[in-house]
Design a protein around this motif. Structure first.
Motif, short mmCIF file in Angstrom:
data_model
loop_
_atom_site.label_atom_id
_atom_site.label_comp_id
_atom_site.label_asym_id
_atom_site.label_seq_id
_atom_site.Cartn_x
_atom_site.Cartn_y
_atom_site.Cartn_z
N SER A 169 177.65 77.84 107.11
CA SER A 169 177.64 77.47 105.74
C SER A 169 176.52 76.50 105.42
O SER A 169 176.40 76.14 104.20
N SER A 170 175.77 75.65 106.54
CA SER A 170 174.78 74.79 106.14
C SER A 170 173.52 75.49 105.60
O SER A 170 172.99 76.34 106.42
N THR A 171 173.08 75.16 104.56
CA THR A 171 171.66 75.49 104.03
C THR A 171 170.43 74.75 104.88
O THR A 171 169.43 75.16 104.66
N THR A 172 170.86 73.71 105.75
CA THR A 172 169.65 73.19 106.41
C THR A 172 169.14 73.89 107.52
O THR A 172 169.94 74.12 108.25
N LEU A 173 168.07 74.01 107.24
CA LEU A 173 167.25 75.05 108.31
C LEU A 173 167.04 74.08 109.72
O LEU A 173 166.75 72.94 109.62
N PRO A 174 167.32 74.70 110.83
CA PRO A 174 166.87 74.03 112.17
C PRO A 174 165.44 73.52 112.31
O PRO A 174 164.67 74.34 111.85
N VAL A 175 165.43 72.64 113.18
CA VAL A 175 164.01 72.04 113.47
C VAL A 175 163.79 71.98 114.69
O VAL A 175 164.78 71.36 115.45
N PRO A 199 172.83 83.87 100.77
CA PRO A 199 173.37 83.44 99.64
C PRO A 199 174.05 81.99 99.86
O PRO A 199 174.15 81.32 99.11
N VAL A 200 175.01 81.98 100.92
CA VAL A 200 175.66 80.66 101.24
C VAL A 200 175.17 80.49 102.74
O VAL A 200 175.57 81.47 103.54
N GLY A 201 174.59 79.76 103.11
CA GLY A 201 174.37 79.14 104.23
C GLY A 201 173.22 79.75 105.15
O GLY A 201 171.97 80.09 104.38
N LYS A 202 173.11 80.07 106.45
CA LYS A 202 171.89 80.59 106.99
C LYS A 202 172.28 81.30 108.04
O LYS A 202 173.54 81.24 108.59
N ARG A 203 171.43 82.10 108.54
CA ARG A 203 171.85 83.06 109.95
C ARG A 203 170.50 83.07 110.64
O ARG A 203 169.38 82.93 110.52
N ILE A 204 171.09 82.66 112.22
CA ILE A 204 169.92 82.62 113.04
C ILE A 204 170.36 83.56 114.13
O ILE A 204 171.49 83.85 114.41
N THR A 205 168.99 84.47 114.47
CA THR A 205 169.24 85.46 115.24
C THR A 205 168.22 85.33 116.44
O THR A 205 166.89 85.10 116.16
N ALA A 206 168.61 85.79 117.77
CA ALA A 206 168.06 85.70 118.74
C ALA A 206 168.10 87.28 119.60
O ALA A 206 169.11 87.67 119.64
N SER A 207 166.93 87.83 119.86
CA SER A 207 166.95 89.06 120.27
C SER A 207 166.64 88.81 121.80
O SER A 207 165.41 88.51 122.31
N ILE A 208 167.60 89.45 122.67
CA ILE A 208 167.60 89.23 124.07
C ILE A 208 167.56 90.65 124.80
O ILE A 208 168.22 91.23 124.58
N VAL A 209 166.52 90.87 125.71
CA VAL A 209 166.05 92.12 126.26
C VAL A 209 167.23 92.32 127.43
O VAL A 209 167.64 91.45 128.11
N LEU A 210 167.93 93.53 127.25
CA LEU A 210 168.86 93.98 128.29
C LEU A 210 168.56 94.18 129.59
O LEU A 210 169.21 93.99 130.53
N ALA A 211 167.53 95.00 129.76
CA ALA A 211 167.03 95.16 131.26
C ALA A 211 165.83 94.40 131.57
O ALA A 211 164.94 94.05 130.94
N ASP A 212 165.70 94.01 132.89
CA ASP A 212 164.66 93.24 133.25
C ASP A 212 163.29 93.91 132.85
O ASP A 212 163.11 94.88 133.29
N ASP A 213 162.26 92.96 132.78
CA ASP A 213 160.99 93.38 132.39
C ASP A 213 160.23 93.75 133.86
O ASP A 213 160.27 92.96 134.48
N PRO A 214 159.80 94.89 134.04
CA PRO A 214 159.18 95.08 135.25
C PRO A 214 157.75 94.41 135.40
O PRO A 214 157.18 94.09 136.52
N GLY A 215 157.41 94.02 134.34
CA GLY A 215 156.09 92.99 134.44
C GLY A 215 156.43 91.64 134.69
O GLY A 215 155.55 90.71 134.80
N GLY A 216 157.77 91.28 134.82
CA GLY A 216 158.11 89.92 135.24
C GLY A 216 158.28 88.95 133.88
O GLY A 216 158.67 87.59 134.41
#
Length: 158
Positions: free
Chosen positions: A97-103, A133-150
């Protein structure tokens, strides 16, 4: 919705998307948020046959823990955790519910604590912050399979 037999797969996809959400109000529920992520990813792997590496399982639980902790610490009321599988990754989204963006603070090895967003940004493929409209949403996308490139975060080379 009644679909012909040949479309039963489509009906199942509509009824059971690869997503789950839950609301949390107390700091004691952070462990429950991590458990939700573990159970969800275990289901994604067992029931849907999508690969989920040990790294992805651990990193998702870490991101959930950090993001829900920050929401509980800095915003009054409920926070909502949503997990969704899309494009070979799990999208970890936390609304508060906070409108303050993370730093994100500059690197400081002598600082104790306040490294949560640095950690999340280091382990994810994509990180976004959106005002709602109320607050904020933070989204992080994490790959499911290990990257063959390391590359642990699964980022593409530029």
């Amino acid at each position: 919705m009644d679909l012909p037999a040949q479309d039963e797969g489509l009906e199942a996809a509509i009824v059971r998307p690869l997503a789950v959400s839950a609301a949390f109000e107390g700091s004691e529920e952070i462990a429950q948020a991590r458990d939700l992520a573990r159970v969800f990813l275990t289901s994604v792997q067992a029931e849907h046959g999508l690969p989920v590496s040990k790294r992805a399982m651990g990193m998702t639980q870490l991101a959930v823990s950090e993001l829900v902790t920050n929401a509980r610490k800095h915003a009054p009321g409920l926070c909502v955790l949503s997990l969704q599988v899309a494009e070979g990754a799990v999208e970890v989204s936390v609304w508060d519910s906070s409108t303050t963006l993370p730093v994100v603070l500059p690197a400081d090895p002598s600082r104790v604590g306040q490294h949560g967003l640095e950690i999340v940004m280091a382990i994810c493929r994509r990180f976004t912050v959106q005002r709602e409209p109320v607050g904020k949403r933070i989204t992080a996308s994490i790959v499911l399979a290990d990257d063959p490139g390391g590359n642990a975060a699964g980022r593409q080379a530029m």
